[in-house]
Design an enzyme around this catalytic site. Sequence first.
Site, short mmCIF file in Angstrom:
data_model
loop_
_atom_site.label_atom_id
_atom_site.label_comp_id
_atom_site.label_asym_id
_atom_site.label_seq_id
_atom_site.Cartn_x
_atom_site.Cartn_y
_atom_site.Cartn_z
N HIS A 26 -34.23 -13.06 -62.62
CA HIS A 26 -33.16 -13.80 -61.97
C HIS A 26 -33.04 -15.21 -62.54
CE1 HIS A 26 -34.24 -10.61 -59.07
NE2 HIS A 26 -32.94 -10.57 -58.90
N HIS A 33 -29.22 -4.86 -62.98
CA HIS A 33 -30.42 -4.10 -62.65
C HIS A 33 -30.24 -3.38 -61.32
CE1 HIS A 33 -31.00 -8.14 -60.93
NE2 HIS A 33 -31.74 -7.56 -59.99
N CYS A 68 -33.62 -6.47 -48.48
CA CYS A 68 -33.15 -6.17 -49.84
C CYS A 68 -34.37 -6.03 -50.75
CB CYS A 68 -32.25 -7.27 -50.38
SG CYS A 68 -30.72 -7.50 -49.47
N HIS A 70 -35.95 -4.15 -54.81
CA HIS A 70 -35.78 -3.44 -56.07
C HIS A 70 -36.75 -2.26 -56.12
CE1 HIS A 70 -34.89 -7.75 -56.72
NE2 HIS A 70 -33.91 -7.31 -57.50
N GLU A 88 -41.94 -6.62 -45.87
CA GLU A 88 -41.21 -7.81 -45.45
C GLU A 88 -41.18 -7.98 -43.94
OE1 GLU A 88 -37.35 -8.35 -47.12
OE2 GLU A 88 -37.95 -7.76 -49.14
N TYR A 105 -22.52 -5.66 -57.27
CA TYR A 105 -21.95 -7.00 -57.12
C TYR A 105 -22.56 -7.95 -58.13
CZ TYR A 105 -26.21 -8.87 -55.08
OH TYR A 105 -27.50 -9.28 -54.90
N GLU A 115 -27.21 -13.33 -59.25
CA GLU A 115 -27.62 -11.98 -58.88
C GLU A 115 -26.62 -11.03 -59.53
OE1 GLU A 115 -30.09 -10.64 -57.56
OE2 GLU A 115 -30.95 -11.77 -55.89
N GLU A 117 -26.38 -6.88 -59.64
CA GLU A 117 -27.10 -5.69 -59.22
C GLU A 117 -26.19 -4.50 -58.94
OE1 GLU A 117 -30.88 -7.82 -56.98
OE2 GLU A 117 -29.21 -7.11 -55.76
N TRP A 162 -23.71 -10.88 -51.07
CA TRP A 162 -23.72 -9.41 -51.10
C TRP A 162 -23.48 -8.82 -49.72
CZ3 TRP A 162 -27.87 -12.53 -52.29
CH2 TRP A 162 -28.94 -12.53 -51.40
#
Length: 200
Positions: A26, A33, A68, A70, A88, A105, A115, A117, A162
Amino acid sequence: MTQDEHVVLVNAQGEAIGTAAKSVVHGVNTPLHLAFSCYVFDGEGRVLLTRRASHKRTWPGVWTNSCCGHPLPGEPLAEAVARRLSYELGLAAESIELMLPGFAYRAVMQDGTMEHEMCPVYRAVVAGDPRPNPEEVGAARWMPWKEFTDDVLSGLLAISPWCGEQVPLLAALGGDPAAWPPADPAGLPPAARVSHRSAR
Protein backbone atom coordinates in the site's frame (compact mmCIF):
# COMPACT_ATOMS: atom_id res chain seq x y z
CA MET A 1 0.28 -10.93 11.79
CA THR A 2 3.80 -11.08 10.47
CA GLN A 3 5.46 -8.45 8.35
CA ASP A 4 6.16 -10.99 5.59
CA GLU A 5 2.47 -11.86 5.06
CA HIS A 6 1.81 -11.82 1.32
CA VAL A 7 -1.18 -10.70 -0.73
CA VAL A 8 -2.29 -11.96 -4.15
CA LEU A 9 -1.66 -9.60 -7.06
CA VAL A 10 -4.16 -9.72 -9.93
CA ASN A 11 -4.52 -8.28 -13.42
CA ALA A 12 -7.55 -6.37 -14.72
CA GLN A 13 -9.30 -9.68 -15.46
CA GLY A 14 -8.87 -10.83 -11.85
CA GLU A 15 -6.27 -13.48 -12.67
CA ALA A 16 -3.43 -14.06 -10.21
CA ILE A 17 -0.13 -12.70 -11.49
CA GLY A 18 2.04 -13.08 -8.39
CA THR A 19 2.29 -12.08 -4.76
CA ALA A 20 3.81 -9.22 -2.79
CA ALA A 21 4.50 -8.52 0.87
CA LYS A 22 1.52 -6.84 2.48
CA SER A 23 3.87 -4.51 4.33
CA VAL A 24 5.01 -2.88 1.07
CA VAL A 25 1.90 -3.10 -1.12
CA HIS A 26 0.00 0.00 0.00
CA GLY A 27 1.57 3.22 -1.27
CA VAL A 28 1.19 5.76 -4.05
CA ASN A 29 1.44 3.07 -6.73
CA THR A 30 -0.55 0.28 -5.07
CA PRO A 31 -0.86 -2.68 -7.45
CA LEU A 32 -4.27 -4.25 -7.99
CA HIS A 33 -4.66 -7.08 -5.50
CA LEU A 34 -7.21 -9.44 -3.99
CA ALA A 35 -9.06 -8.49 -0.81
CA PHE A 36 -12.46 -8.83 0.83
CA SER A 37 -14.96 -6.83 2.85
CA CYS A 38 -17.35 -8.34 5.39
CA TYR A 39 -20.52 -7.00 6.98
CA VAL A 40 -21.28 -8.70 10.30
CA PHE A 41 -24.87 -8.94 11.54
CA ASP A 42 -26.40 -10.11 14.79
CA GLY A 43 -29.73 -11.85 15.31
CA GLU A 44 -31.53 -8.50 15.51
CA GLY A 45 -30.37 -7.41 12.06
CA ARG A 46 -27.89 -4.88 13.38
CA VAL A 47 -24.64 -4.34 11.49
CA LEU A 48 -21.29 -4.08 13.25
CA LEU A 49 -19.31 -0.95 12.40
CA THR A 50 -15.63 -0.62 13.22
CA ARG A 51 -13.30 2.34 13.38
CA ARG A 52 -9.91 1.63 11.90
CA ALA A 53 -7.01 1.84 14.34
CA SER A 54 -5.28 5.23 14.34
CA HIS A 55 -1.97 3.73 13.20
CA LYS A 56 -3.36 1.96 10.11
CA ARG A 57 -1.54 2.76 6.86
CA THR A 58 -4.74 3.56 4.98
CA TRP A 59 -7.69 5.58 6.28
CA PRO A 60 -6.61 5.55 9.95
CA GLY A 61 -9.33 6.33 12.46
CA VAL A 62 -12.12 6.13 9.87
CA TRP A 63 -15.39 4.28 10.48
CA THR A 64 -16.03 1.44 8.06
CA ASN A 65 -17.73 -1.92 7.64
CA SER A 66 -17.14 -4.75 10.11
CA CYS A 67 -13.95 -6.28 8.73
CA CYS A 68 -11.66 -6.08 5.72
CA GLY A 69 -8.59 -8.07 4.79
CA HIS A 70 -6.60 -10.02 2.25
CA PRO A 71 -6.58 -13.76 1.57
CA LEU A 72 -3.20 -15.43 1.82
CA PRO A 73 -1.96 -17.06 -1.39
CA GLY A 74 -4.07 -20.19 -1.95
CA GLU A 75 -6.50 -19.38 0.88
CA PRO A 76 -10.24 -19.51 0.06
CA LEU A 77 -11.82 -16.11 0.61
CA ALA A 78 -14.46 -17.39 3.04
CA GLU A 79 -11.68 -18.87 5.17
CA ALA A 80 -9.83 -15.55 5.06
CA VAL A 81 -12.99 -13.81 6.28
CA ALA A 82 -13.27 -16.25 9.21
CA ARG A 83 -9.58 -15.82 10.06
CA ARG A 84 -9.78 -12.03 10.12
CA LEU A 85 -13.05 -11.95 12.07
CA SER A 86 -11.33 -13.99 14.76
CA TYR A 87 -8.11 -11.96 14.70
CA GLU A 88 -9.60 -8.46 14.49
CA LEU A 89 -12.82 -8.88 16.46
CA GLY A 90 -12.63 -12.13 18.42
CA LEU A 91 -15.74 -13.37 16.60
CA ALA A 92 -16.66 -16.82 15.31
CA ALA A 93 -19.23 -16.59 12.52
CA GLU A 94 -22.29 -18.81 12.39
CA SER A 95 -22.37 -18.26 8.63
CA ILE A 96 -20.27 -16.49 6.00
CA GLU A 97 -21.86 -15.96 2.59
CA LEU A 98 -20.83 -14.21 -0.60
CA MET A 99 -22.94 -11.17 -1.56
CA LEU A 100 -21.03 -9.03 -4.09
CA PRO A 101 -18.52 -11.23 -5.94
CA GLY A 102 -17.38 -8.66 -8.49
CA PHE A 103 -16.87 -5.56 -6.36
CA ALA A 104 -13.66 -3.64 -7.05
CA TYR A 105 -12.52 -0.13 -6.24
CA ARG A 106 -9.67 2.35 -6.27
CA ALA A 107 -9.39 5.11 -3.67
CA VAL A 108 -6.64 7.64 -2.98
CA MET A 109 -5.91 9.44 0.30
CA GLN A 110 -4.90 13.09 0.42
CA ASP A 111 -1.26 12.09 0.84
CA GLY A 112 -1.44 9.95 -2.31
CA THR A 113 -1.64 6.57 -0.55
CA MET A 114 -3.88 4.30 -2.60
CA GLU A 115 -6.13 1.30 -2.10
CA HIS A 116 -6.61 -0.69 -5.32
CA GLU A 117 -8.49 -3.91 -4.78
CA MET A 118 -10.71 -6.57 -6.23
CA CYS A 119 -12.75 -6.89 -3.08
CA PRO A 120 -15.67 -9.38 -2.96
CA VAL A 121 -18.16 -8.57 -0.21
CA TYR A 122 -19.46 -11.08 2.35
CA ARG A 123 -22.25 -11.22 4.92
CA ALA A 124 -21.51 -12.92 8.24
CA VAL A 125 -23.85 -13.69 11.12
CA VAL A 126 -22.54 -13.90 14.66
CA ALA A 127 -23.81 -14.37 18.20
CA GLY A 128 -22.17 -12.30 20.89
CA ASP A 129 -20.28 -9.04 20.99
CA PRO A 130 -16.87 -8.28 19.49
CA ARG A 131 -13.61 -8.15 21.41
CA PRO A 132 -11.67 -5.71 19.20
CA ASN A 133 -7.95 -6.19 18.67
CA PRO A 134 -6.44 -2.70 19.24
CA GLU A 135 -3.79 -3.43 16.63
CA GLU A 136 -6.55 -3.33 14.01
CA VAL A 137 -9.69 -1.76 15.49
CA GLY A 138 -10.02 1.48 17.42
CA ALA A 139 -13.71 1.08 18.29
CA ALA A 140 -16.76 -0.98 17.34
CA ARG A 141 -20.50 -0.45 17.60
CA TRP A 142 -23.74 -2.08 16.50
CA MET A 143 -26.19 -0.08 14.40
CA PRO A 144 -29.60 -0.94 12.89
CA TRP A 145 -29.06 -1.67 9.19
CA LYS A 146 -31.69 0.79 7.96
CA GLU A 147 -30.32 3.58 10.14
CA PHE A 148 -26.81 2.82 8.89
CA THR A 149 -27.76 2.79 5.21
CA ASP A 150 -29.89 5.92 5.55
CA ASP A 151 -27.03 7.77 7.24
CA VAL A 152 -24.47 6.63 4.66
CA LEU A 153 -26.66 7.37 1.63
CA SER A 154 -27.61 10.80 2.98
CA GLY A 155 -24.00 11.69 3.78
CA LEU A 156 -24.65 12.01 7.53
CA LEU A 157 -22.14 9.28 8.41
CA ALA A 158 -18.53 9.67 7.32
CA ILE A 159 -17.35 6.26 6.17
CA SER A 160 -14.44 4.68 4.29
CA PRO A 161 -14.57 5.07 0.50
CA TRP A 162 -14.99 1.35 -0.17
CA CYS A 163 -17.83 1.09 2.33
CA GLY A 164 -19.44 4.13 0.74
CA GLU A 165 -19.44 2.36 -2.62
CA GLN A 166 -20.60 -0.99 -1.21
CA VAL A 167 -23.60 0.21 0.81
CA PRO A 168 -25.78 1.24 -2.17
CA LEU A 169 -25.09 -2.12 -3.83
CA LEU A 170 -26.04 -4.01 -0.66
CA ALA A 171 -29.12 -1.84 -0.08
CA ALA A 172 -30.28 -2.77 -3.58
CA LEU A 173 -30.43 -6.42 -2.46
CA GLY A 174 -33.36 -5.57 -0.16
CA GLY A 175 -34.15 -3.99 3.17
CA ASP A 176 -33.65 -7.15 5.24
CA PRO A 177 -30.00 -8.30 5.23
CA ALA A 178 -31.06 -11.76 6.48
CA ALA A 179 -33.07 -12.23 3.27
CA TRP A 180 -30.31 -11.31 0.83
CA PRO A 181 -29.70 -14.18 -1.60
CA PRO A 182 -26.11 -15.44 -1.63
CA ALA A 183 -24.28 -14.73 -4.88
CA ASP A 184 -22.93 -17.30 -7.31
CA PRO A 185 -19.20 -17.91 -6.63
CA ALA A 186 -18.73 -18.09 -10.41
CA GLY A 187 -18.80 -14.30 -10.31
CA LEU A 188 -15.64 -14.12 -8.22
CA PRO A 189 -12.35 -13.02 -9.79
CA PRO A 190 -10.56 -16.09 -11.19
CA ALA A 191 -7.81 -15.72 -8.58
CA ALA A 192 -10.41 -16.30 -5.85
CA ARG A 193 -12.82 -18.59 -7.67
CA VAL A 194 -10.78 -21.76 -7.87
CA SER A 195 -10.78 -22.54 -4.17
CA HIS A 196 -13.92 -20.74 -3.03
CA ARG A 197 -16.44 -22.39 -0.79
CA SER A 198 -19.05 -21.02 1.61
CA ALA A 199 -18.10 -21.26 5.28
CA ARG A 200 -20.75 -22.29 7.81
